[in-house]
Design a protein around this motif. Sequence first.
Motif, PDB file in Angstrom:
ATOM      1  N   ILE A   5       0.861  -1.184   0.000  1.00 34.11           N
ATOM      2  CA  ILE A   5       0.000   0.000   0.000  1.00 34.11           C
ATOM      3  C   ILE A   5       0.899   1.235   0.000  1.00 34.11           C
ATOM      4  CG2 ILE A   5      -1.776   1.287   1.237  1.00 34.11           C
ATOM      5  CD1 ILE A   5      -2.807  -1.348   0.177  1.00 34.11           C
ATOM      6  N   ARG A   6       0.685   2.101  -0.986  1.00 29.92           N
ATOM      7  CA  ARG A   6       1.534   3.279  -1.159  1.00 29.92           C
ATOM      8  C   ARG A   6       0.907   4.488  -0.447  1.00 29.92           C
ATOM      9  NH1 ARG A   6       1.388   3.330  -7.513  1.00 29.92           N
ATOM     10  NH2 ARG A   6      -0.815   3.226  -6.886  1.00 29.92           N
ATOM     11  N   TRP A   7       1.660   5.040   0.482  1.00 31.31           N
ATOM     12  CA  TRP A   7       1.172   6.130   1.319  1.00 31.31           C
ATOM     13  C   TRP A   7       1.728   7.486   0.871  1.00 31.31           C
ATOM     14  CZ3 TRP A   7      -1.802   5.845   5.956  1.00 31.31           C
ATOM     15  CH2 TRP A   7      -2.162   4.542   6.350  1.00 31.31           C
ATOM     16  N   GLY A   8       0.896   8.501   1.074  1.00 30.08           N
ATOM     17  CA  GLY A   8       1.335   9.883   0.983  1.00 30.08           C
ATOM     18  C   GLY A   8       0.995  10.570   2.293  1.00 30.08           C
ATOM     19  N   ILE A   9       1.814  11.517   2.703  1.00 31.87           N
ATOM     20  CA  ILE A   9       1.544  12.285   3.921  1.00 31.87           C
ATOM     21  C   ILE A   9       1.334  13.741   3.539  1.00 31.87           C
ATOM     22  CG2 ILE A   9       2.500  13.116   6.096  1.00 31.87           C
ATOM     23  CD1 ILE A   9       3.841  10.484   6.518  1.00 31.87           C
ATOM     24  N   LEU A  10       0.204  14.283   3.976  1.00 32.72           N
ATOM     25  CA  LEU A  10      -0.168  15.664   3.689  1.00 32.72           C
ATOM     26  C   LEU A  10       0.137  16.493   4.935  1.00 32.72           C
ATOM     27  CD1 LEU A  10      -3.333  16.686   1.722  1.00 32.72           C
ATOM     28  CD2 LEU A  10      -2.545  18.039   3.657  1.00 32.72           C
ATOM     29  N   GLY A  11       1.209  17.292   4.850  1.00 32.04           N
ATOM     30  CA  GLY A  11       1.689  18.046   6.000  1.00 32.04           C
ATOM     31  C   GLY A  11       3.064  17.549   6.400  1.00 32.04           C
ATOM     32  N   THR A  12       3.834  18.417   7.064  1.00 34.79           N
ATOM     33  CA  THR A  12       5.210  18.050   7.409  1.00 34.79           C
ATOM     34  C   THR A  12       5.559  18.426   8.843  1.00 34.79           C
ATOM     35  OG1 THR A  12       5.956  20.152   6.449  1.00 34.79           O
ATOM     36  CG2 THR A  12       6.067  18.195   5.035  1.00 34.79           C
ATOM     37  N   GLY A  13       4.556  18.532   9.710  1.00 28.65           N
ATOM     38  CA  GLY A  13       4.799  18.901  11.101  1.00 28.65           C
ATOM     39  C   GLY A  13       5.136  17.702  11.978  1.00 28.65           C
ATOM     40  N   LYS A  14       4.981  17.913  13.278  1.00 26.42           N
ATOM     41  CA  LYS A  14       5.359  16.895  14.274  1.00 26.42           C
ATOM     42  C   LYS A  14       4.588  15.602  14.090  1.00 26.42           C
ATOM     43  CE  LYS A  14       5.494  16.206  19.295  1.00 26.42           C
ATOM     44  NZ  LYS A  14       5.195  16.825  20.620  1.00 26.42           N
ATOM     45  N   ILE A  15       3.277  15.699  13.877  1.00 19.60           N
ATOM     46  CA  ILE A  15       2.449  14.491  13.760  1.00 19.60           C
ATOM     47  C   ILE A  15       2.730  13.774  12.442  1.00 19.60           C
ATOM     48  CG2 ILE A  15       0.371  15.458  12.670  1.00 19.60           C
ATOM     49  CD1 ILE A  15       0.312  13.265  15.803  1.00 19.60           C
ATOM     50  N   ALA A  16       3.042  14.522  11.397  1.00 22.60           N
ATOM     51  CA  ALA A  16       3.421  13.908  10.121  1.00 22.60           C
ATOM     52  C   ALA A  16       4.696  13.097  10.285  1.00 22.60           C
ATOM     53  CB  ALA A  16       3.614  14.986   9.058  1.00 22.60           C
ATOM     54  N   ARG A  17       5.634  13.644  11.026  1.00 19.02           N
ATOM     55  CA  ARG A  17       6.908  12.946  11.272  1.00 19.02           C
ATOM     56  C   ARG A  17       6.671  11.662  12.072  1.00 19.02           C
ATOM     57  NH1 ARG A  17       9.391  16.862  11.621  1.00 19.02           N
ATOM     58  NH2 ARG A  17      10.842  16.740   9.886  1.00 19.02           N
ATOM     59  N   ALA A  18       5.769  11.726  13.050  1.00 20.82           N
ATOM     60  CA  ALA A  18       5.464  10.534  13.846  1.00 20.82           C
ATOM     61  C   ALA A  18       4.872   9.428  12.972  1.00 20.82           C
ATOM     62  CB  ALA A  18       4.492  10.893  14.977  1.00 20.82           C
ATOM     63  N   MET A  19       3.988   9.804  12.050  1.00 15.11           N
ATOM     64  CA  MET A  19       3.391   8.796  11.173  1.00 15.11           C
ATOM     65  C   MET A  19       4.424   8.247  10.196  1.00 15.11           C
ATOM     66  SD  MET A  19       0.779   7.009  10.695  1.00 15.11           S
ATOM     67  CE  MET A  19      -0.511   6.340   9.652  1.00 15.11           C
ATOM     68  N   ALA A  20       5.288   9.102   9.685  1.00 17.07           N
ATOM     69  CA  ALA A  20       6.332   8.634   8.776  1.00 17.07           C
ATOM     70  C   ALA A  20       7.218   7.597   9.460  1.00 17.07           C
ATOM     71  CB  ALA A  20       7.173   9.810   8.288  1.00 17.07           C
ATOM     72  N   GLU A  21       7.536   7.843  10.730  1.00 22.21           N
ATOM     73  CA  GLU A  21       8.323   6.873  11.489  1.00 22.21           C
ATOM     74  C   GLU A  21       7.525   5.587  11.713  1.00 22.21           C
ATOM     75  OE1 GLU A  21       9.362   8.990  15.001  1.00 22.21           O
ATOM     76  OE2 GLU A  21      10.883  10.223  14.013  1.00 22.21           O
ATOM     77  N   GLY A  22       6.235   5.727  12.005  1.00 20.83           N
ATOM     78  CA  GLY A  22       5.389   4.555  12.230  1.00 20.83           C
ATOM     79  C   GLY A  22       5.259   3.674  11.004  1.00 20.83           C
ATOM     80  N   LEU A  23       5.204   4.298   9.834  1.00 23.11           N
ATOM     81  CA  LEU A  23       5.054   3.531   8.594  1.00 23.11           C
ATOM     82  C   LEU A  23       6.277   2.667   8.308  1.00 23.11           C
ATOM     83  CD1 LEU A  23       3.341   6.187   6.293  1.00 23.11           C
ATOM     84  CD2 LEU A  23       2.330   4.049   7.109  1.00 23.11           C
ATOM     85  N   ARG A  24       7.426   3.050   8.839  1.00 25.51           N
ATOM     86  CA  ARG A  24       8.640   2.252   8.632  1.00 25.51           C
ATOM     87  C   ARG A  24       8.490   0.842   9.201  1.00 25.51           C
ATOM     88  NH1 ARG A  24      12.995   6.956  10.460  1.00 25.51           N
ATOM     89  NH2 ARG A  24      13.511   7.702   8.350  1.00 25.51           N
ATOM     90  N   ASP A  25       7.667   0.708  10.244  1.00 23.48           N
ATOM     91  CA  ASP A  25       7.502  -0.581  10.925  1.00 23.48           C
ATOM     92  C   ASP A  25       6.225  -1.305  10.533  1.00 23.48           C
ATOM     93  OD1 ASP A  25       9.875  -0.508  12.686  1.00 23.48           O
ATOM     94  OD2 ASP A  25       8.878   1.258  13.547  1.00 23.48           O
ATOM     95  N   ALA A  26       5.496  -0.780   9.556  1.00 25.83           N
ATOM     96  CA  ALA A  26       4.229  -1.395   9.122  1.00 25.83           C
ATOM     97  C   ALA A  26       4.475  -2.266   7.896  1.00 25.83           C
ATOM     98  CB  ALA A  26       3.205  -0.299   8.802  1.00 25.83           C
ATOM     99  N   PRO A  27       4.358  -3.585   8.024  1.00 24.36           N
ATOM    100  CA  PRO A  27       4.608  -4.473   6.885  1.00 24.36           C
ATOM    101  C   PRO A  27       3.705  -4.138   5.700  1.00 24.36           C
ATOM    102  CG  PRO A  27       4.419  -5.728   8.934  1.00 24.36           C
ATOM    103  CD  PRO A  27       3.991  -4.328   9.241  1.00 24.36           C
ATOM    104  N   GLY A  28       4.295  -4.016   4.527  1.00 21.82           N
ATOM    105  CA  GLY A  28       3.524  -3.746   3.322  1.00 21.82           C
ATOM    106  C   GLY A  28       3.235  -2.284   3.068  1.00 21.82           C
ATOM    107  N   ALA A  29       3.756  -1.394   3.948  1.00 15.22           N
ATOM    108  CA  ALA A  29       3.548   0.044   3.754  1.00 15.22           C
ATOM    109  C   ALA A  29       4.748   0.642   3.043  1.00 15.22           C
ATOM    110  CB  ALA A  29       3.351   0.735   5.093  1.00 15.22           C
ATOM    111  N   GLN A  30       4.469   1.497   2.074  1.00 15.92           N
ATOM    112  CA  GLN A  30       5.540   2.187   1.355  1.00 15.92           C
ATOM    113  C   GLN A  30       5.202   3.672   1.310  1.00 15.92           C
ATOM    114  OE1 GLN A  30       6.178   0.763  -2.624  1.00 15.92           O
ATOM    115  NE2 GLN A  30       8.048   1.940  -2.919  1.00 15.92           N
ATOM    116  N   LEU A  31       6.014   4.490   1.961  1.00 19.98           N
ATOM    117  CA  LEU A  31       5.802   5.937   1.968  1.00 19.98           C
ATOM    118  C   LEU A  31       6.445   6.524   0.715  1.00 19.98           C
ATOM    119  CD1 LEU A  31       4.858   8.562   3.223  1.00 19.98           C
ATOM    120  CD2 LEU A  31       6.858   8.502   4.750  1.00 19.98           C
TER     121      LEU A  31
END
Length: 329
Positions: A5-31
Amino acid sequence: MDKVIRWGILGTGKIARAMAEGLRDAPGAQLVAVASRSSDGAQVFGAEFDIEHRHASYQALADDVNVDVIYIATPHTQHAENALMCLAAGKHVVCEKPFTMHARQAQAVVALAREKKLFLMEAMWSRFLPAAQEAKRIIASGEIGLVHQIQADIGFVATFPPEHRMFNPDLGGGALLDVGIYPLSMAAFFLGPVSQVQALAEMGATGVDEQVVFSLRHAGGGTSSCACSVRTLTPTEMTISGSLGRVRLPNRFYRPDHLIVEPMDGERRVIDTPFTGNGYTHEAIEAMRCIRAGLLESPIMPHDESVALMANLDAMRGQIGLVYSADQA
């Protein structure tokens, strides 16, 4: 192997960074993509997380054919507008909490997702953590009897300047929408829909709520007593009390790595419930599970509940006199 599943993140603040880090550990996720309001913001964020597509506008991300689902990480005044834009472009959406600014906006976002047959979920990450799921299982087992009451608080000392988002009424500032959503949403998760709310607040110099206490009556029975603050450091705990015992989600109940079971007759025990990565991983895993299964909503955070919780917040804001310019939209 499950489809990537290909992800996009809308926004670049603190919460966006937290989700980007979280996606690294989600099997099948590609940011694969990120969007900022500026090219520089997108480039810096993209370089940090090795993201290929770096957009200088939110619309460009919504239109990116390389993206399956977009995580909306902007301030909550922009959630409805951003979600509607992404859904209109044919993207699945995971939208940060609080879902919108008020219930009418929430209804509009849900209606478009259903019309487009796209997945939509409020990113109330605490519900997806192992501790919350284990507490739910214990309640369902009957071990602590019939749950009658929940107590929950969340509070920290906000040392930001007056113009900061937290205190700015034009940006939806105040304790209730920013952190009060946690005890409200989690109380409803464990005790069911809220039928009545009563709130009292202390307002700050900028006109937003800085402390709120609120009581909830749940439609299926039971009450909750909740508090939120940006003035004081509170225990930030949740206690779920039943006729035969209680379950406690201790310090930082919104992201616990263990819970405590205290039966009326029996031994107190601690159950370790470690979460993956930084915790945001679990909501991403659930969103991808639903998308792969063709579901339009998650049973853990369904559409109707997100709308109902916004209506609860609307009612409380009416009681404490908290009005936003977004209320006219």
